[in-house]
Write an enzyme that holds these catalytic residues in place. Structure first.
Site, short mmCIF file in Angstrom:
data_model
loop_
_atom_site.label_atom_id
_atom_site.label_comp_id
_atom_site.label_asym_id
_atom_site.label_seq_id
_atom_site.Cartn_x
_atom_site.Cartn_y
_atom_site.Cartn_z
N ASP A 1 -30.33 -22.01 18.00
CA ASP A 1 -29.39 -20.93 18.29
C ASP A 1 -28.30 -21.40 19.27
O ASP A 1 -28.62 -21.81 20.39
CB ASP A 1 -30.22 -19.79 18.90
CG ASP A 1 -29.50 -18.47 18.96
OD1 ASP A 1 -28.29 -18.44 18.71
OD2 ASP A 1 -30.17 -17.46 19.27
N ASP B 1 -25.82 -10.62 15.31
CA ASP B 1 -27.17 -10.07 15.20
C ASP B 1 -27.21 -8.72 14.48
O ASP B 1 -26.39 -7.84 14.75
CB ASP B 1 -27.77 -9.86 16.60
CG ASP B 1 -28.06 -11.19 17.27
OD1 ASP B 1 -27.67 -12.24 16.74
OD2 ASP B 1 -28.70 -11.16 18.35
C1 GLA Z 1 -29.41 -14.60 19.52
C2 GLA Z 1 -29.89 -14.67 18.08
C3 GLA Z 1 -31.04 -13.69 17.88
C4 GLA Z 1 -32.16 -14.02 18.83
C5 GLA Z 1 -31.66 -14.03 20.28
C6 GLA Z 1 -32.71 -14.56 21.24
O1 GLA Z 1 -28.84 -13.36 19.82
O2 GLA Z 1 -28.84 -14.40 17.20
O3 GLA Z 1 -31.49 -13.73 16.54
O4 GLA Z 1 -32.70 -15.28 18.50
O5 GLA Z 1 -30.51 -14.83 20.41
O6 GLA Z 1 -32.26 -14.67 22.54
#
Ligand code: GLA
Length: 499
Positions: free
Chosen positions: A263, A323
């Site tokens: 990520d 997200d």
């Molecule tokens: C980002 C990702 C999420 C999750 C969070 C965790 O926002 O897009 O899917 O993994 O980080 O902190």
């Protein structure tokens, strides 16, 4: 006249006090967290350098002082793209009022910062720029169909630990999810501890023995996934893999992990964002080198035309958006609007990822969750359940494990479905399957029941065809020219149309 103007501006620059130093504003956000904004200036005879740091430092690439007025250009990164933004400011004694324009017609950010020092500020370290002209990372041979499993983030966020993961693994077996194809139990952010003296990353107190946990999950006939970031910190502020890529890949492989979600998070602090593909390739190589087959999931929110380079960086799947959240608007926007134009990138081993499932988390109706599941299957999306499998209504389980619907997602031809017709809130999506048939979703995004028509001409079909309802498991008979159905609000009728 010319001489007068020149003399005048010289007088202004020289007459004004030198602005070199740090200027700071502190504020308390609605969530109680403190946020500090720094404007760091180096004033060299009216010519400005420095940076503005709201979260990450944004470099001042040009600027000058004219009396009490400043104008300067900063480099601001937004959604993976760096742009030059022209700012202005006025000085009033020890206060500086800065105006930073925003995109999308949003009002500018206006900050008042107070001088806290007159010392020349240290500039942030230059960002690392990697060449994107890297050799393609060899395909790891995994994820021939979209990965299926579970991920901790959507439901548990930070509240995930060893016990919950074991419970989820048990539930995956006892509910029949494993046998329906859900095999990856994926731990998301907040498992990370500190590095030891040799730089080896440890898990934190919530996960006292990763190897034992991995063995437990494997003993259930399941696989297990882990999470990290190419930045110094993960999105939740835990230790990231920056500078330790190969070492971390080896650690995960030694623990026995089968899947990595990687990520971007804080990586823009250290990398020039244009290097993003090369940064992902670095971990792609590290995973291969670890010697263990590890599915590689890229999480970089769709930035920089990710479909163009994700497979070359070794990715098996890559996020296409920000997200998801457990709301109709979020799911609908991501699923129906933001996936357009991406189908060409999906092939066996390489998948667009519109984010994890929210089915069963409580923010949508069962009808909406059926729409969520149907669309994700037509999109050949990874199916990572995001709910608490230990505590799930039968209706939710039925949505998650409907085998005829899952078969659409897992069809070995690996072609991503597309929208073939749209009439207001009525949409028809189709996905060609290996046996020559098509899976077709008749969606009603409106608030009233609606008759939705799948015209065979939109599906490039002539003559008569058999239609089977995949949710109801019933044959609808042979149809000519079209199939139509009354679809509930925010609902779907999903069928398979075959010769
Ligand atoms: C980002 C990702 C999420 C999750 C969070 C965790 O926002 O897009 O899917 O993994 O980080 O902190």
């Amino acid at each position: 006249m010319k001489i007068c103007v020149a003399l005048f501006s010289l007088a202004c620059a020289c007459g004004a006090a030198n602005l070199t130093g740090r200027w700071v504003a502190s504020e308390t956000l609605s969530n109680g967290q403190k946020r500090e904004t720094t404007v760091a200036l180096i004033d060299e005879e009216g010519s400005l350098k420095g940076f503005v740091a709201v979260r990450n430092p944004m470099l001042i690439v040009a600027g000058h002082v004219n009396g009490d007025n400043l104008s300067f250009t900063i480099l601001r990164e937004s959604s993976g793209v760096e742009t030059r933004v022209d700012c202005t400011a006025t000085v009033n004694g020890n206060e500086l009022k800065v105006t930073i324009p925003n995109d999308n017609n949003r009002p500018p950010t206006v900050l008042t910062v107070t001088r806290v020092s007159t010392e020349k500020p240290a500039m942030p370290a230059p960002k690392i720029a990697l060449s994107n002209d890297f050799p393609a990372v060899k395909y790891n041979g995994l994820a021939k169909t979209p990965p299926m499993g579970w991920n901790s983030w959507n439901k548990f966020h930070r509240n995930i630990d060893d016990k919950a993961v074991r419970g989820i693994a048990d539930a995956m077996v006892s509910t029949g999810m494993r046998d329906a194809g859900y095999v990856y139990v994926n731990i998301d952010d907040t498992w990370e501890g500190q590095r030891d003296a040799n730089g080896v990353l440890q898990s934190n107190e919530k996960f006292p023995d990763m190897k034992a946990l991995v063995d437990y999950v494997h003993s259930k006939g399941l696989k297990i996934g882990i999470y990290s970031s190419p930045g110094p910190k993960t999105c939740a502020g835990y230790e990231g893999s920056f500078g330790h890529e190969e070492q971390d890949a080896k650690t995960w492989a030694a623990w026995g992990f089968d899947y990595l979600k990687y990520d971007w998070c804080s990586a823009s602090q250290v990398y020039d964002v244009k290097s993003l593909p090369a940064v992902y390739a670095k971990m792609g190589e590290a995973l291969l080198k670890s010697g263990r087959p590890i599915v590689y999931s890229l999480c970089q929110y769709g930035w920089q035309d990710v479909g163009e380079w994700a497979a070359k960086a070794g990715g098996n799947l890559w996020r296409t958006t920000g997200d998801i959240s457990d709301r109709w608007q979020s799911m609908m926007h991501i699923g129906f609007e933001l996936q357009q134009g991406r189908a060409g990138y999906a092939t066996p081993g390489h998948w667009n990822d519109p984010d994890m499932l929210e089915i069963g988390n409580g923010g949508m109706t069962d009808e909406e969750y059926r729409t969520h599941m149907s669309l994700w299957c037509l999109l050949s999306a990874p199916l990572l359940a995001g709910n608490d499998l230990r505590d799930m209504r039968k209706e939710i389980l039925d949505i998650l494990i409907n085998r005829e619907v899952i078969a659409v997602d897992q069809d070995p031809k690996g072609v991503q479905g597309v929208r073939v017709a749209k009439d207001g809130d009525r949409e028809v999506w189709a996905k060609p399957l290996r046996d020559g048939s098509q899976a077709v979703g008749l969606f009603n995004l409106g608030k009233e029941p609606a008759v939705v028509t799948a015209n065979f001409s939109d599906l490039k079909l002539t003559g008569s065809h058999s239609v089977r309802d995949l949710w109801a498991h019933v044959e609808k008979g042979r149809m000519k020219e079209k199939f139509e159905a009354t679809v509930p609000p925010h609902g779907v009728v999903m069928v398979k149309i075959a010769k």
